[in-house]
Design an enzyme around this catalytic site. Sequence first.
Site, mmCIF file in Angstrom:
data_model
loop_
_atom_site.group_PDB
_atom_site.id
_atom_site.type_symbol
_atom_site.label_atom_id
_atom_site.label_comp_id
_atom_site.label_asym_id
_atom_site.label_seq_id
_atom_site.Cartn_x
_atom_site.Cartn_y
_atom_site.Cartn_z
ATOM 1 N N GLY A 1 1.249 -0.891 -0.178
ATOM 2 C CA GLY A 1 -0.301 0.413 0.169
ATOM 3 C C GLY A 1 0.614 0.936 -0.093
ATOM 4 O O GLY A 1 0.951 2.212 -0.625
ATOM 5 N N CYS A 2 1.371 1.817 0.569
ATOM 6 C CA CYS A 2 2.770 2.588 1.211
ATOM 7 C C CYS A 2 3.345 2.934 -0.388
ATOM 8 O O CYS A 2 3.715 4.079 -0.807
ATOM 9 C CB CYS A 2 3.976 2.024 1.929
ATOM 10 S SG CYS A 2 3.009 2.265 3.194
ATOM 11 N N THR A 3 3.852 1.831 -1.284
ATOM 12 C CA THR A 3 4.059 1.744 -2.648
ATOM 13 C C THR A 3 3.469 2.363 -2.947
ATOM 14 O O THR A 3 3.982 3.178 -4.280
ATOM 15 C CB THR A 3 5.020 0.698 -2.953
ATOM 16 O OG1 THR A 3 5.947 0.489 -2.053
ATOM 17 C CG2 THR A 3 5.634 0.774 -4.310
ATOM 18 N N ALA B 1 3.097 6.075 -2.886
ATOM 19 C CA ALA B 1 4.313 6.915 -3.122
ATOM 20 C C ALA B 1 4.413 6.817 -4.416
ATOM 21 O O ALA B 1 4.783 8.244 -4.664
ATOM 22 C CB ALA B 1 5.435 6.035 -2.478
#
Length: 163
Positions: A50-52, A55
């Site tokens: 999710g963070c990738t 970003a």
Amino acid sequence: MAKGIELILREGDKAPAFEAESQDGDQVRLSDFKGKFVVLYFYPKDNTPGCTKEACAFRDLHAEFRDAGAVVVGVSIDPVKAHQKFINKFKLPFTLLADESKEIVTKYGVWGPKQFMGRTFDGIHRITFLINPKGTILKIWPKVKPEPHPAEVLECIRDADGD
């Protein structure tokens, strides 16, 4: 509201000042961005799915954020080295702050109980704050869907007048 956390800041509040080390080892302060919109997005961990996605979505719109007079700043409790690897791997053109002391996540009220796969633990909630050029919180997104979220933030900046 984000599950398991009660926001302590509201839209219209003065954004809490902060200082932390960036991926380049520089000390970065909120005051460094005076006169610009600041997209302060909190995310749980570098190099996770999710963070990738989030970003990379901010990366893909980076030129548009810049053209709108905004800077994007990501914050997690990961160390500088992890941020450097994350930035290099995905060619992220914006600042990531290493909040290992949890000072910023505490000031912004994004650290708290979370649940994942039946386990409860403390961590960062995926929450974004849009700070206007005068240092006031213009908008808070307490529930973020990583991929479409940056476009929502950009639209909000374009609709704002900077006050």
